[in-house]
Structure formats: structure tokens, C-alpha cells
Design an enzyme around this catalytic site. Structure first.
Site, PDB file in Angstrom:
ATOM      1  N   ASP A  20       0.841  -1.196   0.000  1.00 20.86           N
ATOM      2  CA  ASP A  20       0.000   0.000   0.000  1.00 20.86           C
ATOM      3  C   ASP A  20       0.878   1.249   0.000  1.00 20.86           C
ATOM      4  OD1 ASP A  20      -2.318  -1.522  -0.024  1.00 20.86           O
ATOM      5  OD2 ASP A  20      -2.380  -1.662   2.161  1.00 20.86           O
ATOM      6  N   LYS A  73       0.397  -7.870  -2.535  1.00 28.26           N
ATOM      7  CA  LYS A  73      -0.875  -7.325  -3.006  1.00 28.26           C
ATOM      8  C   LYS A  73      -0.648  -5.939  -3.584  1.00 28.26           C
ATOM      9  CE  LYS A  73      -4.076  -5.568  -0.214  1.00 28.26           C
ATOM     10  NZ  LYS A  73      -4.482  -4.240  -0.818  1.00 28.26           N
ATOM     11  N   ASP A  81      -5.487  -6.349  -6.504  1.00 29.09           N
ATOM     12  CA  ASP A  81      -6.681  -6.071  -5.699  1.00 29.09           C
ATOM     13  C   ASP A  81      -7.407  -4.829  -6.219  1.00 29.09           C
ATOM     14  OD1 ASP A  81      -8.536  -5.879  -3.630  1.00 29.09           O
ATOM     15  OD2 ASP A  81      -7.112  -4.941  -2.244  1.00 29.09           O
ATOM     16  N   LEU A  82      -8.203  -5.019  -7.267  1.00 27.49           N
ATOM     17  CA  LEU A  82      -8.921  -3.893  -7.875  1.00 27.49           C
ATOM     18  C   LEU A  82     -10.426  -3.944  -7.621  1.00 27.49           C
ATOM     19  CD1 LEU A  82      -7.052  -3.556 -11.299  1.00 27.49           C
ATOM     20  CD2 LEU A  82      -6.568  -2.413  -9.121  1.00 27.49           C
ATOM     21  N   LYS A  83     -10.924  -5.044  -7.088  1.00 22.64           N
ATOM     22  CA  LYS A  83     -12.332  -5.164  -6.675  1.00 22.64           C
ATOM     23  C   LYS A  83     -13.297  -4.737  -7.785  1.00 22.64           C
ATOM     24  CE  LYS A  83     -11.225  -4.192  -1.797  1.00 22.64           C
ATOM     25  NZ  LYS A  83      -9.834  -3.704  -1.954  1.00 22.64           N
ATOM     26  N   THR A  96     -13.686  -5.106   5.384  1.00 21.59           N
ATOM     27  CA  THR A  96     -13.393  -5.242   6.815  1.00 21.59           C
ATOM     28  C   THR A  96     -13.574  -3.926   7.572  1.00 21.59           C
ATOM     29  OG1 THR A  96     -11.027  -4.986   6.323  1.00 21.59           O
ATOM     30  CG2 THR A  96     -11.857  -7.229   6.614  1.00 21.59           C
ATOM     31  N   ARG A 112      -3.487  -7.824  12.149  1.00 23.20           N
ATOM     32  CA  ARG A 112      -2.606  -6.942  12.908  1.00 23.20           C
ATOM     33  C   ARG A 112      -1.884  -7.745  13.984  1.00 23.20           C
ATOM     34  NH1 ARG A 112      -3.907  -4.018   9.384  1.00 23.20           N
ATOM     35  NH2 ARG A 112      -4.822  -1.950   9.435  1.00 23.20           N
TER      36      ARG A 112
END
Length: 238
Positions: free
Chosen positions: A10, A32, A59-61, A122, A184
């Protein structure tokens, strides 16, 4: 290193990715690539990562009409990524079209990418889902409904929180892939995610893959953080 542990890149651009991956020289990761990075760098970032030997979850959904999703998936499959996703809310016809596009676009001699569907983000709480999205089911019921639809549509699995995994094992079986973000370490802040868990808890609940971002990418020593997550996830000493 484990291929079921996915590291979320990210980052805003390639420069930051290069700086991060410098900590993992010689290692082949499963990473990712999300919207921010892909929209900035385009397919070139996929080529760069594949040349480094990394597996890629793009991860483009996707969520659009079936024909558009089919065409988009045809293009994404040609990039030789390993995993892609759609929103289950797009419906069965859209999900079936996604598989058709992947089959048409896959590189010769290779299997199509794993295709999974997002059930609920989430960051979504049950109260939010009911009030803002208008779904009156419980969160677990809504996720299970989408997962069943996903399986019936021919996809490989879903993105879900660890909390829903046991129910999905009941509904969809043990071979159904569950990719769980919101992971996490116990010492980390949860940030903007609501349904979170530790790597150890994800293992206990039966997740197929975990996606870990800030716990690794924001760590002072990313490689050591990765090893800590891996140890908790696999239950072994590294």
C-alpha cells in the site's frame, strides 16, 4: 517464506515499493497491489514485480456490468497475475463473466489467476451494513450468502474477515479459499478496519491466506516484522 502470507504494498508509487522490497532481497514474496499503486504506475508495476519473482494479488475489486468485467479480466489475466477479485454484490452473471474473461486472457500454458469475491469490506460493521447499505441480515449471514453465491458462480473463494471463516467452512467447504485482510499484530493500532485479528487467530480460525500491510510495511525493520507475522501465522519458529 510462506506463500499464503500476502504483503500489502500500500504505497503511492514504485519508488516506495523499491525501498520497501530492498529489505527482502533474494526473497520471493506474495504481494498485493491495490488501487493506489496500480492506478499510479499501471501494468509496468506488475512487470517489475514479476521480474523480481514475486507472486501478485491484484486487488482492484471489479464491480460493473458483466461484459465490462469480462473484458477487464481478460486484460488483467494477460498480465500474468496470480490472484484477482471482484465484488460479490455485482451478482452471479458478473462473477461468471469474470471467470470467462480470465480463461480467455490467461497466458498460454498457464492456469488462470485465482478469482475471489469481496463479501463485505473489513471496514464495515454490522450497524453500518444495516443502516447505510440496507442489508437487514446479520453480518455473518450476509457474508455467508455472498460466499455461497460466489461458489455457485464458479469462483475460487472470497475476501472476508477471519471472524467469518468458520461459518464459510460450513457453508462452502474446506477447499473454498478464504483471503483475510484486517490482520494486525497484538501491539498494533487497528486504524480504519473494524473486524481485525492477529495472525495466530487467523490460523486458528482456518484462513487460507492472510493479507498484512501496516504491521510489516510501517515497521522499523520490515523483514523482522514479516518473520514475526510468519511465525504467528504458521505456528513455527523462523
Amino acid at each position: 517464506m510462506s506463500q499464503s502470507l500476502i504483503v500489502a504494498l500500500d504505497f503511492p508509487g514504485k519508488q516506495e515499493v523499491e525501498q520497501f522490497l530492498h529489505h527482502f532481497e533474494g526473497e520471493e514474496l506474495f504481494v498485493k497491489v491495490g488501487m493506489e499503486l496500480f492506478y499510479k504506475e499501471g501494468p509496468a508495476i506488475i512487470t517489475y514485480l514479476k521480474e523480481k519473482g514475486h507472486k501478485i494479488f491484484l486487488d482492484l475489486k471489479l464491480h460493473d456490468i458483466p461484459n465490462t468485467v469480462k473484458s477487464a479480466m481478460r486484460s488483467l489475466a494477460s498480465l500474468d497475475v496470480d490472484m484477482v477479485n471482484v465484488h460479490a454484490a455485482g451478482g452471479s452473471s458478473m462473477m461468471k463473466a469474470a471467470i470467462e474473461g480470465l480463461e480467455e486472457g490467461k497466458q498460454e500454458g498457464k492456469e488462470r489467476p485465482i478469482c475471489i469475491a469481496v463479501t463485505q469490506l473489513t471496514s464495515t460493521s454490522e450497524a453500518m451494513m444495516k443502516k447505510e447499505i440496507g442489508i437487514e441480515k446479520t453480518l455473518e449471514e450476509a457474508v455467508a450468502h455472498y460466499a455461497k453465491l460466489t461458489k455457485e458462480s464458479g469462483l475460487d473463494g472470497v475476501v472476508c474477515s477471519t471472524l467469518e471463516v468458520p461459518k464459510l467452512r460450513e457453508v462452502c467447504g474446506n477447499e473454498f479459499v478464504t483471503v483475510t485482510p484486517g490482520i494486525r499484530l497484538a501491539s498494533d493500532d487497528v486504524n480504519d478496519q473494524v473486524r481485525v485479528a492477529t495472525p495466530k487467530r487467523a490460523r486458528e480460525l482456518g484462513s487460507s491466506y492472510i493479507v498484512v500491510g501496516r504491521s510489516i510495511t510501517k515497521a522499523e525493520n520490515p523483514l523482522e516484522a514479516y518473520k514475526t507475522v510468519k511465525q504467528q501465522w504458521e505456528g513455527v519458529t523462523v
